[in-house]
Write a protein that holds these residues in place. Structure first.
Motif, PDB file in Angstrom:
ATOM      1  N   PHE A  15      -6.302   0.595  -5.661  1.00 33.98           N
ATOM      2  CA  PHE A  15      -6.822   2.213  -5.605  1.00 33.98           C
ATOM      3  C   PHE A  15      -5.560   2.721  -4.777  1.00 33.98           C
ATOM      4  O   PHE A  15      -5.113   3.692  -4.908  1.00 33.98           O
ATOM      5  CB  PHE A  15      -7.854   2.392  -4.915  1.00 33.98           C
ATOM      6  CG  PHE A  15      -8.381   4.069  -4.657  1.00 33.98           C
ATOM      7  CD1 PHE A  15      -8.811   4.922  -5.858  1.00 33.98           C
ATOM      8  CD2 PHE A  15      -8.014   4.586  -3.456  1.00 33.98           C
ATOM      9  CE1 PHE A  15      -8.627   6.048  -5.840  1.00 33.98           C
ATOM     10  CE2 PHE A  15      -8.229   6.077  -3.546  1.00 33.98           C
ATOM     11  CZ  PHE A  15      -8.406   6.710  -4.352  1.00 33.98           C
ATOM     12  N   ILE A  16      -5.214   2.146  -3.551  1.00 35.19           N
ATOM     13  CA  ILE A  16      -4.282   2.501  -2.616  1.00 35.19           C
ATOM     14  C   ILE A  16      -3.081   2.564  -3.153  1.00 35.19           C
ATOM     15  O   ILE A  16      -2.086   3.511  -3.241  1.00 35.19           O
ATOM     16  CB  ILE A  16      -4.335   1.668  -1.133  1.00 35.19           C
ATOM     17  CG1 ILE A  16      -5.538   1.625  -0.715  1.00 35.19           C
ATOM     18  CG2 ILE A  16      -3.252   2.049  -0.188  1.00 35.19           C
ATOM     19  CD1 ILE A  16      -5.869   0.776   0.447  1.00 35.19           C
ATOM     20  N   GLU A  17      -2.725   1.146  -3.916  1.00 32.25           N
ATOM     21  CA  GLU A  17      -1.274   0.899  -4.677  1.00 32.25           C
ATOM     22  C   GLU A  17      -0.908   1.962  -5.793  1.00 32.25           C
ATOM     23  O   GLU A  17       0.158   2.526  -5.615  1.00 32.25           O
ATOM     24  CB  GLU A  17      -1.052  -0.486  -4.838  1.00 32.25           C
ATOM     25  CG  GLU A  17      -1.545  -1.573  -3.891  1.00 32.25           C
ATOM     26  CD  GLU A  17      -1.634  -2.716  -4.350  1.00 32.25           C
ATOM     27  OE1 GLU A  17      -1.588  -2.904  -5.487  1.00 32.25           O
ATOM     28  OE2 GLU A  17      -1.796  -3.778  -3.484  1.00 32.25           O
ATOM     29  N   ARG A  18      -1.976   2.300  -6.486  1.00 34.08           N
ATOM     30  CA  ARG A  18      -1.708   3.154  -7.856  1.00 34.08           C
ATOM     31  C   ARG A  18      -1.994   4.549  -7.316  1.00 34.08           C
ATOM     32  O   ARG A  18      -1.357   5.377  -8.349  1.00 34.08           O
ATOM     33  CB  ARG A  18      -2.681   2.671  -9.033  1.00 34.08           C
ATOM     34  CG  ARG A  18      -2.343   1.074  -9.236  1.00 34.08           C
ATOM     35  CD  ARG A  18      -1.175   0.948  -9.760  1.00 34.08           C
ATOM     36  NE  ARG A  18      -0.793  -0.327  -9.813  1.00 34.08           N
ATOM     37  CZ  ARG A  18      -1.261  -1.177 -10.606  1.00 34.08           C
ATOM     38  NH1 ARG A  18      -1.878  -0.938 -11.770  1.00 34.08           N
ATOM     39  NH2 ARG A  18      -0.779  -2.496 -10.734  1.00 34.08           N
ATOM     40  N   THR A  19      -2.625   5.198  -6.295  1.00 31.40           N
ATOM     41  CA  THR A  19      -2.857   6.495  -6.135  1.00 31.40           C
ATOM     42  C   THR A  19      -2.111   6.892  -4.996  1.00 31.40           C
ATOM     43  O   THR A  19      -1.948   8.204  -4.699  1.00 31.40           O
ATOM     44  CB  THR A  19      -4.357   6.956  -6.172  1.00 31.40           C
ATOM     45  OG1 THR A  19      -4.796   6.431  -4.640  1.00 31.40           O
ATOM     46  CG2 THR A  19      -5.139   6.279  -7.352  1.00 31.40           C
ATOM     47  N   GLY A  20      -1.502   6.117  -4.079  1.00 26.62           N
ATOM     48  CA  GLY A  20      -1.209   6.529  -2.639  1.00 26.62           C
ATOM     49  C   GLY A  20      -2.146   7.131  -1.865  1.00 26.62           C
ATOM     50  O   GLY A  20      -1.726   7.923  -0.832  1.00 26.62           O
ATOM     51  N   GLN A  21      -3.327   6.947  -1.909  1.00 26.08           N
ATOM     52  CA  GLN A  21      -4.409   7.531  -1.006  1.00 26.08           C
ATOM     53  C   GLN A  21      -5.040   6.438  -0.434  1.00 26.08           C
ATOM     54  O   GLN A  21      -5.263   5.216  -0.842  1.00 26.08           O
ATOM     55  CB  GLN A  21      -5.308   8.379  -1.706  1.00 26.08           C
ATOM     56  CG  GLN A  21      -4.575   9.833  -2.431  1.00 26.08           C
ATOM     57  CD  GLN A  21      -5.679  10.454  -3.204  1.00 26.08           C
ATOM     58  OE1 GLN A  21      -6.882  10.265  -3.207  1.00 26.08           O
ATOM     59  NE2 GLN A  21      -5.170  11.738  -3.685  1.00 26.08           N
ATOM     60  N   GLY A  50       0.743  -1.274   0.092  1.00 28.70           N
ATOM     61  CA  GLY A  50      -0.166   0.054   0.036  1.00 28.70           C
ATOM     62  C   GLY A  50       0.726   1.206   0.062  1.00 28.70           C
ATOM     63  O   GLY A  50       1.736   1.559  -0.901  1.00 28.70           O
ATOM     64  N   VAL A  51       0.726   1.855   1.024  1.00 30.21           N
ATOM     65  CA  VAL A  51       1.275   3.299   0.986  1.00 30.21           C
ATOM     66  C   VAL A  51       2.057   3.700   2.363  1.00 30.21           C
ATOM     67  O   VAL A  51       2.162   2.810   3.399  1.00 30.21           O
ATOM     68  CB  VAL A  51       0.094   4.545   0.726  1.00 30.21           C
ATOM     69  CG1 VAL A  51      -0.467   4.211  -0.422  1.00 30.21           C
ATOM     70  CG2 VAL A  51      -0.820   4.259   1.861  1.00 30.21           C
ATOM     71  N   VAL A  52       2.702   4.730   2.264  1.00 27.61           N
ATOM     72  CA  VAL A  52       3.474   5.112   3.629  1.00 27.61           C
ATOM     73  C   VAL A  52       3.024   6.559   3.767  1.00 27.61           C
ATOM     74  O   VAL A  52       2.926   7.263   2.910  1.00 27.61           O
ATOM     75  CB  VAL A  52       5.107   4.842   3.463  1.00 27.61           C
ATOM     76  CG1 VAL A  52       5.442   3.440   3.629  1.00 27.61           C
ATOM     77  CG2 VAL A  52       5.473   5.678   2.302  1.00 27.61           C
ATOM     78  N   PRO A  53       3.008   7.129   4.962  1.00 33.67           N
ATOM     79  CA  PRO A  53       2.769   8.636   4.954  1.00 33.67           C
ATOM     80  C   PRO A  53       3.736   9.603   4.450  1.00 33.67           C
ATOM     81  O   PRO A  53       4.810   9.480   4.588  1.00 33.67           O
ATOM     82  CB  PRO A  53       2.755   8.680   6.546  1.00 33.67           C
ATOM     83  CG  PRO A  53       2.539   7.374   7.329  1.00 33.67           C
ATOM     84  CD  PRO A  53       3.463   6.646   6.121  1.00 33.67           C
ATOM     85  N   GLY A  54       2.949  10.498   3.890  1.00 41.30           N
ATOM     86  CA  GLY A  54       4.082  11.677   3.217  1.00 41.30           C
ATOM     87  C   GLY A  54       4.473  12.647   4.201  1.00 41.30           C
ATOM     88  O   GLY A  54       3.685  12.740   5.297  1.00 41.30           O
ATOM     89  N   PRO A  55       4.951  13.612   3.989  1.00 40.95           N
ATOM     90  CA  PRO A  55       5.683  14.555   5.051  1.00 40.95           C
ATOM     91  C   PRO A  55       4.349  15.667   5.288  1.00 40.95           C
ATOM     92  O   PRO A  55       4.506  16.229   6.461  1.00 40.95           O
ATOM     93  CB  PRO A  55       6.793  15.214   4.354  1.00 40.95           C
ATOM     94  CG  PRO A  55       6.531  14.941   2.897  1.00 40.95           C
ATOM     95  CD  PRO A  55       5.901  13.630   2.755  1.00 40.95           C
ATOM     96  N   ASP A  56       3.581  15.795   4.513  1.00 45.35           N
ATOM     97  CA  ASP A  56       2.263  16.678   4.880  1.00 45.35           C
ATOM     98  C   ASP A  56       1.096  15.933   5.109  1.00 45.35           C
ATOM     99  O   ASP A  56       0.056  16.606   5.372  1.00 45.35           O
ATOM    100  CB  ASP A  56       1.986  17.492   3.282  1.00 45.35           C
ATOM    101  CG  ASP A  56       1.530  16.642   2.292  1.00 45.35           C
ATOM    102  OD1 ASP A  56       1.694  15.356   2.635  1.00 45.35           O
ATOM    103  OD2 ASP A  56       1.258  16.904   1.200  1.00 45.35           O
ATOM    104  N   GLY A  57       1.164  14.758   5.852  1.00 46.38           N
ATOM    105  CA  GLY A  57       0.216  14.052   6.083  1.00 46.38           C
ATOM    106  C   GLY A  57      -0.777  13.122   5.113  1.00 46.38           C
ATOM    107  O   GLY A  57      -1.384  12.181   5.384  1.00 46.38           O
TER     108      GLY A  57
END
Length: 408
Positions: free
Chosen positions: A358-364, A17-24
């Protein structure tokens, strides 16, 4: 449902999936598959319904200038995709089958030298039946083309004339036979709701197309695209009821003969789905080279869309004169747009896609589109599944309405 392990960009192991970005917000922890699109912009004649970036060939095809510019275009883009594997190549147009066998061999050799192309990559070449030569097709296959997409449109001489095509029915029939001898995988591009077309004429076209037993059929409704001759001088075409009857006929006939309608306009025999187009619809990445070619590329912290200069002469001059980039557009997709862009593509697939993609391809998080999902389910347009993002039969029939829910 257990998700597969994803190998992130830094080489470590994380949960998928994803990891948190610096802006949340979130960022991509893995990159999607990568395809390559190559645009050949020339045609013998511009069709009155065509809104693609195609240009009538007034003189001899400038093959060597084109290939030099193509290599320069690719070399400028290489740092963006360095090391990534290419799963498919699609050579579209225009009319790529105008290229000589030698020029196509040069092109594919250059691509293999510059890119990490999978040994079993799908390599599709679009061809116009009016430019088919048996010997040339065999040479294309020897160079690495393993799938041919023929722009048949119709097997009826009257319909072909109304569409402004340069080939007739006899050439269309011969082209299919030549393509099938050259490669194992052949797609026939067909159109319906043509000027003056009856339901019976549509049925005859579809029966003729199916008689060849190719692995794939693309069946498109004729539309009056802006900035075309047909948009300015629209011909008399079947009304909505008649064209809907044609769509029903096509769906029933293809299903009865072993073709599965897996996408809005795509029908395939088992194992014959178009890998390149599937990557588009599943929100994969694609690098576009050639005049007017578009691309979508993912990085760990952003997704960008690119477009190359449309005019062939301007695009080639960037290489010939060594005076700059081939890019006409290079923009980062805003995070608020990603939900709509993903769903615009994914919902075209009859089976939809897993929610995890959706999570893997958009990062959301899926929560980013939760209100739209709830509205679509409430309207009966989207299946109420915890595992899959999939249109209901009603949603597929009114796909524009369903996709519009995600514009917010």
């Amino acid at each position: 449902m257990k998700q597969p392990t994803v190998i992130p960009l830094d080489g470590g192991v994380r949960k998928p999936g994803v990891v948190p970005g610096p802006d949340g917000r979130t960022i991509l922890s893995s990159l999607p598959p990568l395809s390559l699109y190559v645009h050949v912009p020339w045609c013998v004649r511009k069709c009155p319904y065509c809104d693609f970036n195609s240009h009538e060939l007034g003189a001899e095809l400038p093959e060597q200038d084109y290939l030099a510019a193509l290599q320069a275009d690719l070399e400028q883009a290489l740092p963006l995709v360095w090391g990534r594997q290419v799963i498919s190549i699609f050579i579209g147009g225009g009319t790529p089958s105008l290229l000589s066998a030698g020029a196509l061999d040069q092109m594919l050799a250059m691509l293999r030298a510059c890119l990490n192309i999978l040994p079993d990559a799908e390599v599709t070449l679009e061809a116009n039946p009016g430019t088919v030569e048996a010997g040339r097709f065999a040479d294309y296959a020897a160079s690495g083309v393993n799938r041919i997409s023929l722009g048949i449109q119709s097997f009826d001489d009257g319909a072909l004339k109304a569409l402004g095509r340069i080939h007739d029915a006899a050439q269309a029939l011969a082209a299919v036979e030549v393509a099938q001898k050259a490669v194992e995988r052949v797609n026939l591009d067909m159109m319906y709701a043509l000027p003056g077309q009856s339901l019976q004429a549509c049925a005859q076209d579809i029966q003729q197309a199916m008689s060849f037993q190719t692995g794939h059929l693309s069946l498109y409704h004729l539309t009056m695209e802006p900035n075309t001759v047909f948009a300015k001088y629209p011909p008399a075409v079947p009304d909505d009821d008649a064209s809907a009857a044609m769509q029903d006929l096509i769906t029933e006939a293809t299903a009865a003969n072993g073709w599965e309608r897996y996408e809005v306009s795509a029908y395939a025999k088992p194992g014959q789905r178009c890998r390149h187009n599937l990557n588009y619809w599943e929100f994969g990445d694609y690098l576009g080279i050639g005049p007017g070619a578009h691309g979508k590329l993912s990085f760990h912290d952003r997704i960008v869309r690119q477009a190359k200069l449309k005019n062939p002469a301007s695009w080639m001059s960037k290489s010939i004169l060594r005076d700059g980039s081939h890019l006409a557009e290079d923009r980062q997709v805003h995070w608020k747009e990603l939900g709509f862009e993903f769903m615009l593509n994914a919902l075209r697939l009859k089976e939809g896609v897993p929610r995890s993609s959706f999570i893997e391809r958009t990062g959301q998080s899926i929560l980013a589109i939760a209100p739209a999902l709830e509205r679509a389910v409430a309207r009966g347009l989207l299946e109420p599944s915890r595992e899959q993002l999939q249109a209901t039969p009603l949603g597929w029939a009114f796909l524009n309405d369903l996709q519009g829910e995600f514009l917010d």
